[in-house]
Enzyme design. Structure first.
Site, short mmCIF file in Angstrom:
data_model
loop_
_atom_site.label_atom_id
_atom_site.label_comp_id
_atom_site.label_asym_id
_atom_site.label_seq_id
_atom_site.Cartn_x
_atom_site.Cartn_y
_atom_site.Cartn_z
N LYS A 95 27.69 -1.62 -18.56
CA LYS A 95 28.05 -2.96 -19.00
C LYS A 95 29.56 -3.08 -18.82
O LYS A 95 30.34 -2.39 -19.49
CB LYS A 95 27.67 -3.21 -20.45
CG LYS A 95 28.03 -4.63 -20.90
CD LYS A 95 27.81 -4.86 -22.38
CE LYS A 95 28.27 -6.26 -22.77
NZ LYS A 95 28.28 -6.46 -24.24
N GLY A 156 31.02 -11.54 -31.83
CA GLY A 156 31.01 -11.36 -33.28
C GLY A 156 31.19 -12.62 -34.09
O GLY A 156 31.29 -12.55 -35.32
N ALA A 182 26.82 -12.12 -26.79
CA ALA A 182 27.94 -12.50 -27.67
C ALA A 182 27.71 -13.84 -28.35
O ALA A 182 27.31 -14.82 -27.72
CB ALA A 182 29.27 -12.53 -26.92
N GLY A 183 27.97 -13.86 -29.65
CA GLY A 183 27.93 -15.09 -30.42
C GLY A 183 26.60 -15.40 -31.08
O GLY A 183 26.53 -16.30 -31.93
N ASN A 204 24.30 -7.60 -31.54
CA ASN A 204 24.85 -6.47 -32.27
C ASN A 204 25.30 -6.90 -33.67
O ASN A 204 24.69 -6.56 -34.68
CB ASN A 204 25.99 -5.84 -31.49
CG ASN A 204 26.55 -4.58 -32.13
OD1 ASN A 204 27.40 -3.91 -31.57
ND2 ASN A 204 26.07 -4.18 -33.30
N THR A 205 26.37 -7.68 -33.74
CA THR A 205 26.97 -8.03 -35.02
C THR A 205 25.97 -8.66 -35.99
O THR A 205 25.91 -8.29 -37.17
CB THR A 205 28.15 -8.99 -34.82
OG1 THR A 205 29.16 -8.34 -34.03
CG2 THR A 205 28.76 -9.41 -36.15
#
Length: 256
Positions: A95, A156, A182-183, A204-205
């Site tokens: 990645k 995040g 992301a987001g 993830n977050t």
């Protein structure tokens, strides 16, 4: 079934390894998510030791590792990190992340394209994290990237699909898998991405910082499955006008 380069995945949910309270909780959440591809920041791992607190449980879990170059600020730094990862982990999957500004963590389009082209020539399977720019995504595809990973919102931020209009264009024109990265903050964001036509999402977050990461991972798994099923079912078209689901006058005539 999702195919990227030389691998196939049953799950359309990819996960990360950052921000978890413990390695044990990380593994439990990954298992609950059903994810088969897990990103791993090279800067957080001791590559000299396979009993590393993060690396060892991931190897034991049997997931496919996707090392990332998070922390790299230039193409040269990212290429160096990629070469270290391939040597240490024995994988040519990568990645690609290049974000020079630590505050916003937005990907550098110029350095990303430069690094992607070089890494593909070196035999890497490159999955670049990039802005939701249809032109850039097409260029990344043209230099040989195995997939593109446009952002939904800043890393995040949990803001969801703030780039929805651009993501729709990217998905429509892509001939490689599109992974929204992301987001994504709640499961409904993930479902929406799959409904739009994205091939997968990376989360993830939103999982790691939840009060119950394992439960949240389960919720994301179900949301991704629901979004994919909804797309395959082919939803009805949107309409400006109402359309009754039951007769409006027939029953009155029958009673007359």
């Amino acid at each position: 079934m999702l195919r990227i380069a030389d691998k196939t995945f049953d799950s359309h949910l990819f996960t990360g390894t950052g921000k978890f309270a413990s390695s044990q909780l990380m593994v439990e959440a990954i298992r609950a998510s059903g994810s088969q591809l897990v990103t791993l920041a090279m800067k957080r791992v001791d590559l000299r030791q396979h009993n590393d607190a993060i690396l060892a449980p991931l190897i034991e879990a049997g997931v496919t590792l996707l090392p990332n170059t998070s922390g790299a600020k230039t193409a040269e730094e990212a290429i160096f990190a990629a070469q270290l990862a391939r040597e240490a982990l024995g994988t040519h999957w990568l990645k690609l992340e290049i974000h020079p500004d630590a505050r916003w963590l937005l990907p550098d389009p110029i350095e990303t394209l430069k690094a992607a082209e070089a890494l593909v020539k070196q035999g890497f399977v490159v999955l670049p994290y990039c802005g939701a720019d249809p032109v850039l995504c097409k260029r990344l595809e043209e230099v040989g990237c195995a997939a593109v990973m446009p952002l939904g919102a800043p890393i995040g931020s949990n803001q969801g699909l703030e780039t929805k209009a651009m993501l729709e264009i990217i998905i429509q024109q892509a001939t490689v898998p599109v992974v929204v990265d992301a987001g994504i903050g709640v499961p409904s964001h993930a479902a929406q991405a799959l409904e739009m036509g994205a091939d997968a999402v990376l989360v993830n977050t939103a999982i790691a910082v939840a009060d119950d990461p394992v439960m949240m991972a389960t919720a994301f798994r179900l949301a991704v499955e629901a979004g994919l099923l909804a797309r395959q079912a082919v939803p009805g078209n949107r309409s400006t006008y109402a359309s009754a689901t039951s007769p409006l006058t027939g029953f009155l005539e029958a009673l007359a």
